[in-house]
Design an enzyme around this catalytic site. Structure first.
Site: not given
Ligand SMILES: Cc1cc2nc3c(=O)[nH]c(=O)nc-3n(C[C@H](O)[C@H](O)[C@H](O)COP(=O)(O)OP(=O)(O)OC[C@H]3O[C@@H](n4cnc5c(N)ncnc54)[C@H](O)[C@@H]3O)c2cc1C
Length: 398
Positions: A132, A166, A250, A382
């Site tokens: 979160g 997710t 991650e 980006e």
């Protein structure tokens, strides 16, 4: 351990054990793959079942210290073997948020009580986690987040909204970034990292449908949620540092998207062979062969990025740059392969799941629609390029 890509006898024996397991479990893997991602109900049940089987074998916690159910340093090369083999079939049941992201953070920053309480069930495949972090007005600019946690004696009271969480609707716990000091001189200094039980009163989760029709991510609302103080990871207002380490983990785990590239490329190869034989291949076969060879080269590079980032991480070395390089390369390759798939199949590639004329149940259209998201999740291309330019090339930020 050197950066060595040759396998030992023990690693090869382990590889065979994993391959054997995957053959036995082919039916469950198919159920999950065919249930629109692992978040449909049937897929969810099968995913949980698979997680427990993996946990029983100790394969989810290979690299953790032995006291938390791992094999310590001996597990480091085995995890690489496990990841290589399982990425060939897109194995479900490996809760990346818990295993790849939270676990290293708890090992480095957690209290002994937090490690025992959370790592052991996670390693057994009994608990699923979600992340979160993002909010409607805090994505790339994450530290603008507004979710507030107010000190209330032995707990915090949390209010706010998260988005793109997710798997929140399938998760038992979530790790959250919250603002604990709204008056901090710089916005990243007033943030803390909290573990929240998703069954807590005041947590509401609403799944969002993506453009491929799947319900993978959610909006998560937090209304007066009481979170015990023992769920704070790291120090108060030090959440930005903790989150930085977690986001590296991650990205490094997202390089797996690149390992999956080989699987997607093999699928296109199968199509070229099949349709070449039955006369349905559009255009000149040699053009497609060159394009597929190009993709195969890049898939190998993506796999090496993954191995190298993993090796740096396992040695406790800084892998920020490699995680960003690998993440950009893998996610953009993923998109390139799905683009190639739609060129190969033409209009036929737009037929979706359920259409009787769709090739392999509409997998080309499905993966095309979902491939675009991989350039955004875990930090957009980006933003990664900015990291590469500043940290890798030493260019000034402004
Ligand atoms: C499939 C998927 C799953 C996700 N899962 C989770 C999850 O589980 N938990 C969670 O917390 N978040 C999750 N996210 C959110 C993800 O982290 C954000 O989408 C991402 O950080 C980008 O934020 P944003 O969507 O608000 O886009 P923005 O930040 O609004 O960016 C929009 C566009 O502007 C560009 N941009 C923004 N700032 C700059 C800049 N300074 N320089 C150059 N370009 C810029 C971006 O690159 C992007 O192309 C998920 C996202 C996706 C797509």
């Amino acid at each position: 351990m050197d950066f060595n890509i040759a396998s030992t006898r023990e690693e090869e024996a382990f590889r065979q054990e994993v391959q054997e397991f995957l053959k036995q479990e082919a039916e469950d893997i198919d159920i999950i793959t065919n249930s629109r991602g692992s978040f449909g109900e049937e897929g969810n049940v099968a995913t949980r079942r698979m997680a427990r089987k993996l946990g029983q074998r100790g394969w989810l916690s290979l690299t953790w210290p032995e006291e938390y159910g791992g094999r310590g340093a001996a597990g480091i090369p085995l995890k690489l073997v496990f990841t290589e083999e399982t990425s060939k079939v897109n194995l479900p049941g490996v809760n990346g948020f818990g295993l790849e992201m939270l676990a290293p953070i708890l090992l480095a920053n957690g209290t002994e009580e937090q490690k025992r309480k959370h790592l052991i069930p996670l390693g057994k495949g009994e608990v699923f986690w979600c992340e979160g972090f993002s909010e409607p007005n805090a994505g790339s600019d994450l530290f603008s987040l507004q979710t507030r946690a107010v000190d209330n004696g032995d707990s915090f009271v949390v209010n706010g909204q998260k988005i793109w969480t997710t798997g929140a609707h399938r998760s038992d716990w979530g790790f959250f970034l919250v603002r604990t000091d709204p008056n901090a001189p710089r916005k990243h200094l007033g943030i803390s990292f909290l573990l929240i039980d998703m069954k807590s009163p005041g947590v509401t989760v609403r799944p969002i449908q993506n453009m491929a029709g799947a319900f993978d991510f959610c909006e998560t609302f937090l209304d007066d949620v009481r979170v015990p103080k023992e769920n704070l990871v790291g120090k108060l207002n030090d959440g930005a540092r903790v989150a930085g380490a977690l986001l590296n983990a991650e990205r490094s785990s997202l390089i797996l998207v690149g390992r999956g590239a080989r699987r997607s490329a093999d699928r296109l190869l199968r199509y070229v062979n099949e349709s070449g034989n039955n006369g349905r291949l559009r255009g000149d076969k040699s053009v497609w062969m060159y394009k597929l060879a190009d993709v195969a080269i890049k898939a190998e590079i993506a796999s090496l990025f993954g191995k190298y980032a993993y090796w740096l991480q396992s040695q406790g070395r800084d892998y920020t740059l490699m995680a960003s390089l690998g993440k950009v390369f893998s996610s953009e390759l993923n998109q390139q392969i799905t683009d190639l798939g739609t060129q190969l199949l033409g209009l036929h590639g737009q037929l979706m799941r359920g259409s009787k004329r769709a090739w392999e149940d509409g997998i080309i259209g499905q993966t095309y629609l979902t491939s675009h998201q991989s350039r955004l999740l875990g930090g957009s291309s980006e933003i990664q390029r900015t990291t590469i330019a500043t940290r890798g090339l030493g260019l000034p930020r402004r």
